[in-house]
Design a protein around this motif. Structure first.
Motif, short mmCIF file in Angstrom:
data_model
loop_
_atom_site.label_atom_id
_atom_site.label_comp_id
_atom_site.label_asym_id
_atom_site.label_seq_id
_atom_site.Cartn_x
_atom_site.Cartn_y
_atom_site.Cartn_z
N ARG A 1 1.16 -1.01 -0.15
CA ARG A 1 0.05 0.38 0.26
C ARG A 1 0.47 1.43 -0.07
N LYS A 2 0.47 2.52 -0.65
CA LYS A 2 1.02 3.11 -0.98
C LYS A 2 0.06 4.71 0.21
N LYS A 3 1.52 5.72 0.08
CA LYS A 3 1.12 6.68 1.35
C LYS A 3 0.16 7.71 -0.09
N ASP A 4 -0.40 8.06 0.45
CA ASP A 4 -1.59 9.96 -0.16
C ASP A 4 -0.03 10.47 0.28
N ILE A 5 0.55 10.80 -1.43
CA ILE A 5 0.33 12.22 -1.24
C ILE A 5 0.19 13.81 -0.39
N TYR A 6 -1.26 13.27 -0.38
CA TYR A 6 -1.29 14.83 0.11
C TYR A 6 -1.90 14.98 1.31
N LYS A 7 -2.42 13.03 1.75
CA LYS A 7 -2.10 13.04 3.19
C LYS A 7 -0.36 13.63 3.77
N VAL A 8 0.08 12.99 3.30
CA VAL A 8 1.95 13.12 3.49
C VAL A 8 1.99 14.85 4.05
N ARG A 9 1.38 15.80 2.95
CA ARG A 9 1.57 17.25 2.89
C ARG A 9 0.76 17.67 4.47
N ASP A 10 -0.17 16.59 4.42
CA ASP A 10 -1.44 17.57 5.20
C ASP A 10 -0.57 17.91 6.63
N VAL A 11 0.04 16.18 6.63
CA VAL A 11 0.52 15.58 8.04
C VAL A 11 1.91 16.78 8.32
N ASN A 12 2.82 16.59 7.51
CA ASN A 12 4.03 18.05 7.69
C ASN A 12 3.69 19.14 8.02
N ALA A 13 2.10 19.47 6.93
CA ALA A 13 1.48 21.49 7.37
C ALA A 13 1.60 21.75 9.27
N HIS A 14 0.82 20.20 9.75
CA HIS A 14 0.24 20.42 11.22
C HIS A 14 0.27 19.28 12.19
N ASP A 15 1.76 19.50 11.74
CA ASP A 15 2.99 18.68 13.06
C ASP A 15 3.50 19.46 13.93
N ASN A 16 4.39 19.17 15.32
CA ASN A 16 5.21 20.94 16.39
C ASN A 16 6.27 20.40 15.67
N LEU A 17 6.65 20.20 14.49
CA LEU A 17 7.91 21.17 14.24
C LEU A 17 8.27 22.87 14.18
N GLU A 18 9.73 23.09 13.88
CA GLU A 18 9.20 24.57 13.43
C GLU A 18 9.88 24.62 12.31
N LYS A 19 9.07 25.82 11.75
CA LYS A 19 9.85 26.03 9.89
C LYS A 19 10.62 26.75 10.49
N VAL A 20 11.33 26.87 10.36
CA VAL A 20 12.57 28.06 10.24
C VAL A 20 13.38 28.39 10.01
#
Length: 371
Positions: free
Chosen positions: A7-26
């Motif tokens: 099974r493959k990960k959905d590219i849009y779900k990957v982007r969504d997870v990355n946009a809402h995680d707790n890592l700082e975008k710096v």
């Protein structure tokens, strides 16, 4: 029905997870360019080049470096394309999950983890060798038992190699921006050391040292090219930083391709001067650049270059350790490893448990095994 193994990960779900995680975008483009140079320029140029010239390729190590650079550039172009589309901390693991499926991604993730468990301690061992060489110049002699591994080398622990792994672990725990700032400082130091070596070596260049340019034939050149590809490994640290970028689509390309081009030019210039001022048969030493300047009468220059070598290897350890913690975090987030590795520290916004685990493990391998 597609097997869950593929099974493959959905590219849009990957982007969504990355946009809402707790890592700082710096991280910006300069940070990523410095991360690329920091991860690339280390053991390959300060340790491997002289050893490869002495054992396999002679002065034709220049050709080996060029071949390895071309291979790295093609791979780098693929990385920039995919990393822009899938800006994830998982790097090659996540790219594989999106394109080929879970089972192959699991294998890629583990291969990368195992690679880092060899690469980071290997660089740490080179770091320790340079440190011992600098201390010896100031008549400070560490006990051999504390600078050699118990297996094959007859020591107790390689303490310098262990110490640098633990120190980089502590810096990474404080945050990616702090790590990137330290990296920029160290990158300036090692670039200064690299260009100082070129400037000091130029007056001593002798074409007579190139009289036997390819002593081991093209077979030796190709062997060295394969080994020296190790010198360009590390650019994946830029891809792994995608999740902590302000603008990954633009900045990853600048950081990844820019660092490869800069490092390839510097590597080849250094190899030209190194094999031109000392006969290749005398370069079988882990501190070849400093040694080459010493035998040409520049002890101060040798010490500065050795310090640059330490700075270079420090940044390599820092961001290879960074990469492995982010892949561990990504695999944990996908439930392919214990979820504890994906926990993010509330204050420092780093995967602290993954960082501590990898730092201690790499430290033990560096201290116990001859790499």
């Amino acid at each position: 029905m597609q097997s869950s193994l593929f099974r493959k990960k959905d590219i849009y779900k990957v982007r969504d997870v990355n946009a809402h995680d707790n890592l700082e975008k710096v991280l910006g483009p300069i940070d990523l360019l410095a991360i690329g140079i920091g991860a690339l320029m280390g053991t390959g140029i300060f340790v491997l080049t002289g050893v490869q010239a002495a054992q396999f390729s002679g002065p034709a190590v220049i050709i080996s470096l060029a071949i390895a650079a071309m291979a790295a550039m093609f791979i780098g172009l693929v990385y920039t394309e995919v990393a822009s589309a899938v800006p994830s901390s998982g790097g090659s693991y996540t790219y594989t999950y999106v394109s080929l499926g879970e089972m192959i991604a699991f294998m890629v993730g583990w291969l990368y983890l195992l690679y880092c468990l060899c690469a980071i301690p290997a660089v740490a061992s080179g770091w320790g060798g340079y440190l011992v060489g600098i201390l010896d110049q100031f008549h400070i002699h560490l006990p051999e038992a504390l600078t050699k591994t118990p297996f094959e080398e007859g020591g107790m622990l390689n303490v310098p190699a262990m110490a640098v792994c633990l120190l980089m672990m502590l810096i990474l725990l404080r945050g990616v921006k702090e790590s990137a700032t330290l990296n920029i400082i160290l990158v300036f130091i090692k670039l200064f050391a690299a260009f100082l070596f070129i400037a000091l070596a130029f007056p001593h260049f002798k074409f007579s040292n190139w009289s036997d340019f390819m002593p081991f034939g093209f077979k030796g050149v190709s062997i060295s090219a394969g080994v020296l590809f190790f010198a360009y490994n590390g650019f994946d640290a830029v891809a792994n930083a995608a999740e902590e970028c302000k603008n990954p689509t633009r900045d990853i390309t600048i950081g990844l391709i820019g660092s490869l081009i800069i490092c390839a030019i510097v590597y080849i210039l250094i190899a030209v001067m190194l094999t031109g001022i000392v006969h290749y048969t005398k370069l079988n030493t882990p501190e070849a650049l400093a040694y080459a300047l010493k035998v040409n009468g520049s002890n101060i220059g040798g010490a500065i270059v050795a310090a640059g070598g330490i700075a270079g290897m420090t940044t390599v350890i820092l961001f290879q350790l960074y990469s492995v913690t982010r892949i561990l975090m990504a695999m944990s987030r996908d439930r392919l490893l214990p979820v504890v590795f994906s926990k993010i520290h509330k204050k420092y916004h780093t995967p602290h448990i993954a960082t501590i685990f990898c730092g201690i493990l790499c430290s033990l391998v560096a201290g116990l095994f001859p790499l």
